[in-house]
Design an enzyme around this catalytic site. Structure first.
Site, mmCIF file in Angstrom:
data_model
loop_
_atom_site.group_PDB
_atom_site.id
_atom_site.type_symbol
_atom_site.label_atom_id
_atom_site.label_comp_id
_atom_site.label_asym_id
_atom_site.label_seq_id
_atom_site.Cartn_x
_atom_site.Cartn_y
_atom_site.Cartn_z
ATOM 1 N N ASP A 1 -62.901 10.618 -49.252
ATOM 2 C CA ASP A 1 -62.552 9.232 -48.942
ATOM 3 C C ASP A 1 -61.131 9.173 -48.397
ATOM 4 O O ASP A 1 -60.214 9.799 -48.940
ATOM 5 C CB ASP A 1 -62.642 8.363 -50.203
ATOM 6 N N TYR B 1 -53.249 5.181 -45.381
ATOM 7 C CA TYR B 1 -52.621 6.294 -46.088
ATOM 8 C C TYR B 1 -51.699 7.076 -45.151
ATOM 9 O O TYR B 1 -52.122 7.982 -44.432
ATOM 10 C CB TYR B 1 -53.673 7.229 -46.681
ATOM 11 N N SER C 1 -52.820 6.209 -61.245
ATOM 12 C CA SER C 1 -51.675 6.558 -60.380
ATOM 13 C C SER C 1 -50.942 7.809 -60.841
ATOM 14 O O SER C 1 -49.839 8.086 -60.375
ATOM 15 C CB SER C 1 -50.673 5.396 -60.266
ATOM 16 N N GLY C 2 -51.532 8.568 -61.771
ATOM 17 C CA GLY C 2 -50.955 9.847 -62.151
ATOM 18 C C GLY C 2 -50.499 9.967 -63.581
ATOM 19 O O GLY C 2 -50.331 11.077 -64.094
ATOM 20 N N ILE C 3 -50.289 8.853 -64.271
ATOM 21 C CA ILE C 3 -49.769 8.901 -65.637
ATOM 22 C C ILE C 3 -50.733 9.617 -66.592
ATOM 23 O O ILE C 3 -50.317 10.220 -67.577
ATOM 24 C CB ILE C 3 -49.452 7.469 -66.151
ATOM 25 N N LEU C 4 -52.036 9.587 -66.268
ATOM 26 C CA LEU C 4 -53.018 10.276 -67.110
ATOM 27 C C LEU C 4 -53.223 11.733 -66.692
ATOM 28 O O LEU C 4 -54.084 12.422 -67.246
ATOM 29 C CB LEU C 4 -54.359 9.539 -67.069
ATOM 30 N N ALA C 5 -52.459 12.184 -65.722
ATOM 31 C CA ALA C 5 -52.587 13.567 -65.259
ATOM 32 C C ALA C 5 -51.244 14.277 -65.284
ATOM 33 O O ALA C 5 -51.001 15.209 -64.515
ATOM 34 C CB ALA C 5 -53.176 13.601 -63.860
ATOM 35 N N LYS D 1 -61.736 3.335 -44.238
ATOM 36 C CA LYS D 1 -61.597 1.909 -44.517
ATOM 37 C C LYS D 1 -61.146 1.149 -43.277
ATOM 38 O O LYS D 1 -60.623 1.740 -42.326
ATOM 39 C CB LYS D 1 -60.601 1.707 -45.665
ATOM 40 N N GLY E 1 -58.622 6.249 -58.323
ATOM 41 C CA GLY E 1 -57.464 6.253 -59.216
ATOM 42 C C GLY E 1 -57.805 6.415 -60.684
ATOM 43 O O GLY E 1 -57.246 5.695 -61.522
#
Length: 336
Positions: free
Chosen positions: A46, A51, A238-242, A77, A234
């Site tokens: 995707d 982007y 946005s990255g906080i969980l990774a 998109k 996501g």
């Protein structure tokens, strides 16, 4: 077409980071990351003109050009047209200001009319170096970019992009279309329309371990009732969980950092990786067709595919529920 039947697997690859989101990524690193996704069997990609002002599409297209076109599913998109001229002022991206400050310097026109939609698709095909798109999402007609004006943008898309994409689907030019947004309200509004009928939706950041209550209230029950699939973008918030520091595309506030700390502590006690918990939570809802985490390093792809297959004990989900770290209404793996 049913989105779930169109997608080749439950794990896809989101290319927003390839547009130099948050940092400037060397071309060879971006290429290696897409190649790693391919080597790990990922066949759904995707992207979007937004982007990096076309940068992500170009980078993705350069790799996929060497792959058999019938062997993967591609979505992009509409809603942003990338001009040849360069931007001379700092663009206003609403709540997402500065998101792609390291991307291409080209000026971006935000428009969802019929003419802009057709031009956007033509330009995307050129940047991607392909002759066709499988899925087209109508991008960001929501409050996070347009504030109180979002309903006007939605109406522009309803009378423009929605109709063009419906025609292209009916003609067999594309296989499916829907909305790609970071908010639930535009999708709820679309589901309430008599026509046109989209095939599915890409919902980013709103069905994650950290943020899912709102989606569970009205959106996901309505999607199930109408038999419409969701692609979850996501999934790492946005990255906080990774392992990152961003939430909602900005530095995470203290309360989010504290909640993530509780999630990680619980996961560690059960020997569970937080990535696995995040992906498998998003996939546990019956409306979810796939998750599409993004990455900018090849090693992250291996982590994502491993997270999808990781065995998570039922006791983890049970304790997660007991600790009020997930909504009582959220479906969990194993029926926990």
């Amino acid at each position: 077409m049913d989105i779930a039947s169109l997608l080749p697997g439950r794990l896809g690859f989101g290319t927003a980071p390839l547009g130099n989101m948050f940092r400037a990524i060397p071309d060879d690193e971006a290429r290696a990351t897409v190649e790693a996704a391919w080597d790990h069997g990922i066949r759904y990609y995707d992207t979007a003109p937004f982007y990096g002002a076309g940068l992500a599409e170009t980078r993705l297209g350069e790799v996929l050009a060497g792959k058999p076109r019938d062997s993967y599913v591609l979505s992009t998109k509409v809603g942003r047209v990338i001009l040849d001229e360069h931007e001379t002022v700092t663009p206003d991206f609403g709540e997402k200001g500065g998101l792609f400050e390291h991307g291409n310097p080209n000026k971006i026109v935000h428009e969802w009319t019929a003419d802009a939609t057709e031009r956007s698709i033509e330009d995307s095909l050129k940047r991607l170096g392909t002759d066709r798109l499988d899925i087209v999402w109508v991008h960001d007609i929501a409050q996070d970019f347009h504030g109180d004006q979002w309903l006007q943008k939605f109406e522009e898309a309803r009378t423009g992009a929605f109709r063009v994409l419906t025609r292209l689907r009916d003609e067999g030019v594309i296989k499916a279309w829907g909305l790609g947004v970071n908010k639930t309200e535009p999708i709820e509004l679309t589901l309430a329309l008599d026509e046109p009928r989209p095939d599915g939706f890409l919902l980013a950041g709103r069905y994650t371990l950290l943020d899912h209550e709102h989606a569970l209230q009205r959106l996901l029950p309505a999607a199930l009732e109408q038999g419409v699939d969701m692609v979850v973008g996501g999934p790492y918030s946005s990255g906080i969980l990774a392992g990152g520091t961003h939430f909602e595309y900005q530095e995470a506030p203290a309360e989010i950092v504290e909640r993530v700390g509780r999630l990680k502590s619980l996961a560690q006690r059960h020997g569970v990786s937080i990535k696995a918990a995040a992906l498998q939570f998003s996939l546990a809802h019956p409306a979810t067709a796939a998750v599409i985490p993004g990455a900018t390093r090849p090693s992250r792809i291996a982590e994502d595919t491993a997270a999808l297959d990781e065995e998570i004990p039922e006791a983890f989900w049970t304790e997660l529920r007991a600790a009020n770290l997930v909504s009582p209404a959220a479906p969990l793996p194993h029926g926990a």
